[in-house]
Design an enzyme around this catalytic site. Structure first.
Site, PDB file in Angstrom:
ATOM      1  N   LYS A  38      16.613  21.426 -69.028  1.00  0.00           N
ATOM      2  CA  LYS A  38      15.587  20.558 -69.602  1.00  0.00           C
ATOM      3  C   LYS A  38      15.704  20.484 -71.116  1.00  0.00           C
ATOM      4  O   LYS A  38      15.489  19.436 -71.700  1.00  0.00           O
ATOM      5  CB  LYS A  38      14.208  21.088 -69.228  1.00  0.00           C
ATOM      6  N   GLU A  94       7.704  23.804 -64.142  1.00  0.00           N
ATOM      7  CA  GLU A  94       6.874  23.804 -65.347  1.00  0.00           C
ATOM      8  C   GLU A  94       6.804  22.356 -65.817  1.00  0.00           C
ATOM      9  O   GLU A  94       7.847  21.697 -65.960  1.00  0.00           O
ATOM     10  CB  GLU A  94       7.503  24.682 -66.439  1.00  0.00           C
ATOM     11  N   ARG A 146      21.980  28.380 -59.048  1.00  0.00           N
ATOM     12  CA  ARG A 146      21.497  27.072 -59.467  1.00  0.00           C
ATOM     13  C   ARG A 146      22.616  26.066 -59.332  1.00  0.00           C
ATOM     14  O   ARG A 146      23.795  26.429 -59.274  1.00  0.00           O
ATOM     15  CB  ARG A 146      20.943  27.125 -60.886  1.00  0.00           C
TER      16      ARG A 146
HETATM   17  P1  ATP Z   1      15.781  24.148 -66.792  1.00  0.00           P
HETATM   18  O1  ATP Z   1      16.785  25.240 -66.686  1.00  0.00           O
HETATM   19  O2  ATP Z   1      16.341  22.788 -66.549  1.00  0.00           O
HETATM   20  O3  ATP Z   1      14.919  24.222 -67.985  1.00  0.00           O
HETATM   21  P2  ATP Z   1      13.734  25.419 -65.337  1.00  0.00           P
HETATM   22  O4  ATP Z   1      14.178  26.473 -64.403  1.00  0.00           O
HETATM   23  O5  ATP Z   1      13.175  25.874 -66.589  1.00  0.00           O
HETATM   24  O6  ATP Z   1      14.878  24.356 -65.509  1.00  0.00           O
HETATM   25  P3  ATP Z   1      11.428  24.842 -63.841  1.00  0.00           P
HETATM   26  O7  ATP Z   1      10.484  23.727 -63.995  1.00  0.00           O
HETATM   27  O8  ATP Z   1      10.969  26.206 -64.142  1.00  0.00           O
HETATM   28  O9  ATP Z   1      12.689  24.458 -64.675  1.00  0.00           O
HETATM   29  O10 ATP Z   1      12.094  24.808 -62.396  1.00  0.00           O
HETATM   30  C1  ATP Z   1      11.363  24.712 -61.212  1.00  0.00           C
HETATM   31  C2  ATP Z   1      12.194  25.292 -60.100  1.00  0.00           C
HETATM   32  O11 ATP Z   1      13.444  24.616 -60.000  1.00  0.00           O
HETATM   33  C3  ATP Z   1      12.507  26.745 -60.351  1.00  0.00           C
HETATM   34  O12 ATP Z   1      12.274  27.465 -59.153  1.00  0.00           O
HETATM   35  C4  ATP Z   1      13.945  26.762 -60.726  1.00  0.00           C
HETATM   36  O13 ATP Z   1      14.575  27.932 -60.342  1.00  0.00           O
HETATM   37  C5  ATP Z   1      14.499  25.536 -59.978  1.00  0.00           C
HETATM   38  N1  ATP Z   1      15.657  24.990 -60.671  1.00  0.00           N
HETATM   39  C6  ATP Z   1      15.745  24.593 -61.957  1.00  0.00           C
HETATM   40  N2  ATP Z   1      16.985  24.193 -62.273  1.00  0.00           N
HETATM   41  C7  ATP Z   1      17.721  24.324 -61.135  1.00  0.00           C
HETATM   42  C8  ATP Z   1      19.097  24.082 -60.804  1.00  0.00           C
HETATM   43  N3  ATP Z   1      19.952  23.603 -61.708  1.00  0.00           N
HETATM   44  N4  ATP Z   1      19.492  24.343 -59.538  1.00  0.00           N
HETATM   45  C9  ATP Z   1      18.629  24.806 -58.624  1.00  0.00           C
HETATM   46  N5  ATP Z   1      17.334  25.065 -58.870  1.00  0.00           N
HETATM   47  C10 ATP Z   1      16.873  24.830 -60.103  1.00  0.00           C
HETATM   48 MG    MG Z   2      11.796  27.718 -65.685  1.00  0.00          MG
END
Ligand code: ATP
Ligand code: MG
Length: 575
Positions: free
Chosen positions: A278, A42, A268
């Site tokens: 984030k 995102e 994760r």
């Molecule tokens: P955050 O938890 O930091 O807000 P998010 O999941 O909201 O991260 P996205 O932009 O939706 O951020 O993430 C894009 C992709 O990266 C998704 O498929 C998510 O599952 C993966 N992702 C995010 N954080 C991690 C992590 N710590 N380890 C592995 N994959 C991750």
């Molecule tokens: Mg997300």
């Protein structure tokens, strides 16, 4: 730096359960044997090292099976998304070393089709417009032990629902007046399945679609359908979406789509002494705790890049940690270990003095300057040599001298002889003090001209070799020393009424001015990496470094705590 010198090939990554699932699907001829994955960020922040794990997994596993990976911006919530983030994310994925070719997509490009799918669901009697408020919806949902209750609006006719949904789109309602919900089962054991919201009204302009829409699809609705539209075969996501898989599959089945991607969850990445969410990273930036998204202390890819990390080190780290289904926390020392392994191979060696102490060589001719040969990389003859000037006035590291040396301090002290790297043996005759502060401000030494190169012809030994620079030719520089951003192992774990920022390490940044570098470093380009002998790995800052006003970041020290941990646990580095 001489990036031409490639790091050793990454060892073949150990197998993991996702690779096995995909291999079995390919072997069974599912999806015609094709593998299509996607990385779906995102655009509401910069990418961090956790995203790197997901990027390496998605691009890595697809490439292995001859497949492709899409970069899709999951931009269905306009409130915090922006073009700046879209650009930064693309730059970071490219820098990490991955190429999505022409497979760049935006969920916002599917808004019209997603809307159409929502109408299809309504027509199939599988979705309805609900006027309950957010609080009421929550209250009606029930709990893990108590089934939910049906909304009084749940049994409206298809015609009424279609009319209301069209009016939602047309902007006839205010934000929050109503939502579109899936009509599933208010008693479902999985709370996600209790008539989840599919669309909400949000009068927020979207960075791509402007004010075209005032209703936006929810993640659960948009994600599976975006995957379906793009022909994704394996939709890899983190464990928190495990419960959402049932809904993912339900939506595709309810619409009877011809293609059904398969969602697979993995753990994760959590890393010690930092935060990988984030929301928290935004707080650090907006609260001024760091200088920006690319502050070299940030776990963002732009921060790591600015700090001096190589893409190879990060990819190597992602291979090392593997992919599993159990949540865990990885010691940041492992990331630093992977970085040192890579930099040790590639970074040219240089001499630099961070906290200079002046040395005068009493028996060296005042106007003489010698150019002494020095190796650029002791283990890599191909890296060649350079020369370093030697003269009567030098600088050594302040901490390499003790007037009263404690036991096991073998470096310089009054009367003692040490080696200057690539130069001569010198002996300290006298330490001069600043009359005002009482501090040692200059050492008077002699050198032995017969020891050029650092070896004594009579075979006498010295216990220490020091780094140094010649004072007249040295260039002055600012050097920034970084330490972990948080003092706590897990800063996300906060006590009641406490902010996670309370655990910030107050000494995470130390700025040293008046450091002295050998003249060769005058030509360092922003981003170029070096080992400063005995001190660590450093890189010219991408933002602030200028020829004539050099600024270097310490990327990592030479001390490898991970190697020590691994040695203690016998059996080599951990998996
Ligand atoms: P955050 O938890 O930091 O807000 P998010 O999941 O909201 O991260 P996205 O932009 O939706 O951020 O993430 C894009 C992709 O990266 C998704 O498929 C998510 O599952 C993966 N992702 C995010 N954080 C991690 C992590 N710590 N380890 C592995 N994959 C991750
Ligand atoms: Mg997300």
């Amino acid at each position: 730096m001489s990036d031409a010198r490639q790091s050793a090939p990454t060892p073949v990554a150990p197998s993991h359960f996702i690779r096995q699932i995909i291999a079995a699907d390919v072997a069974a001829g599912r999806n015609g044997g094709r593998v299509v994955t996607r990385f779906p960020p995102e655009p509401n922040g910069y990418l961090h090292i956790g995203h790197a794990k997901s990027i390496c997994l998605n691009f890595g596993v697809a490439a292995e099976f001859g497949g492709v990976t899409h970069l899709r911006f999951d931009d269905t919530d306009p409130s915090k998304e922006s073009r700046e983030y879209v650009e930064a994310i693309q730059e970071d994925v490219r820098w990490l070393g991955f190429d999505w070719k022409d497979k760049l997509f935006f969920a916002s490009d599917y808004f019209e089709r997603l809307y159409g799918f929502a109408e299809d669901l309504i027509r199939a009697g599988k979705a309805y417009v609900d006027h309950l408020s957010t609080e009421e919806i929550r209250e009606y949902r029930g709990t893990l032990t108590r089934p939910g209750r049906n909304s009084p609006y749940r049994d409206r006719s298809v015609e009424e629902n279609l009319d209301l949904f069209r009016r939602m789109r047309a902007g006839e309602f205010r934000d929050g007046d109503c939502v579109l919900r899936a009509r599933i089962d208010m008693a479902a054991p999985n709370l996600v399945m209790r008539d989840p919201t599919l669309y909400r009204i949000k009068r927020t302009p979207h960075y791509r679609t402007g004010t075209d829409w005032c209703i936006y699809p929810m993640y659960d609705f948009a994600h599976c359908l975006s995957d379906m539209i793009e022909g994704i075969t394996h939709s890899l996501c983190t464990l928190e979406f495990e419960n959402n898989r049932e809904l993912y599959d339900w939506i595709l089945a309810a619409l009877d789509t011809p293609h059904r991607p398969r969602q697979i969850e993995f753990a994760r990445l959590n890393l010690s002494r930092t935060v990988l969410s984030k929301r928290r990273l935004i707080e650090l930036v907006e609260g001024g705790f760091v200088s920006g998204w690319d502050d070299p202390r940030m776990p963002t890819l732009s921060g790591l890049r600015r700090r001096g990390y190589t893409p190879e080190a990060i990819r190597g780290f992602c291979d090392r940690i593997g992919v599993a289904r159990a949540d865990n926390r990885v010691d940041i020392a492992l990331l630093e270990h992977c970085l040192r392994e890579d930099l040790n191979r590639r970074a040219p060696r240089r001499l630099a003095v961070l906290r200079p102490l002046k040395v005068t060589i009493l028996n060296y001719p005042p106007d003489q300057v010698e150019e002494l040969p020095a190796l650029n990389h002791p283990e890599d003859p191909a890296a060649g040599r350079r020369t370093v000037p030697f003269s009567r006035e030098l600088f050594i590291e302040r901490e390499d001298f003790r007037e009263d040396p404690p036991p096991k301090f073998y470096r310089l002290a009054p009367g003692r002889e040490v080696r200057l790297r690539y130069a001569y043996l010198i002996r300290c005759v006298e330490a001069l003090r600043d009359p005002r502060t009482g501090e040692v401000c200059e050492l008077r030494c002699t050198y032995d001209p017969a020891t050029r190169g650092g070896e004594a012809p009579d075979g006498r030994r010295v216990k220490a070799t020091l780094h140094w620079v010649s004072a007249p030719q040295a260039i002055a520089a600012e050097v920034r020393l970084y330490d972990h951003l948080f003092l706590k192992e897990n800063p996300a774990e906060v006590a009641e009424g406490e902010e996670f920022t309370a655990a910030i390490n107050p000494h995470s940044l130390e700025v040293l001015r008046g450091c002295r570098l050998e003249p060769e470093l005058a030509s360092a380009a922003p981003g170029e990496r070096f080992q400063f002998e005995r001190l660590g790995y450093f890189c010219a800052d991408r933002r602030d470094h200028r020829p004539g006003a050099p600024v270097f970041n310490r990327t990592v020290t030479l001390r490898d705590t991970w190697a020590k941990i691994a040695a203690r646990q016998e059996g080599g580095p951990q998996r």
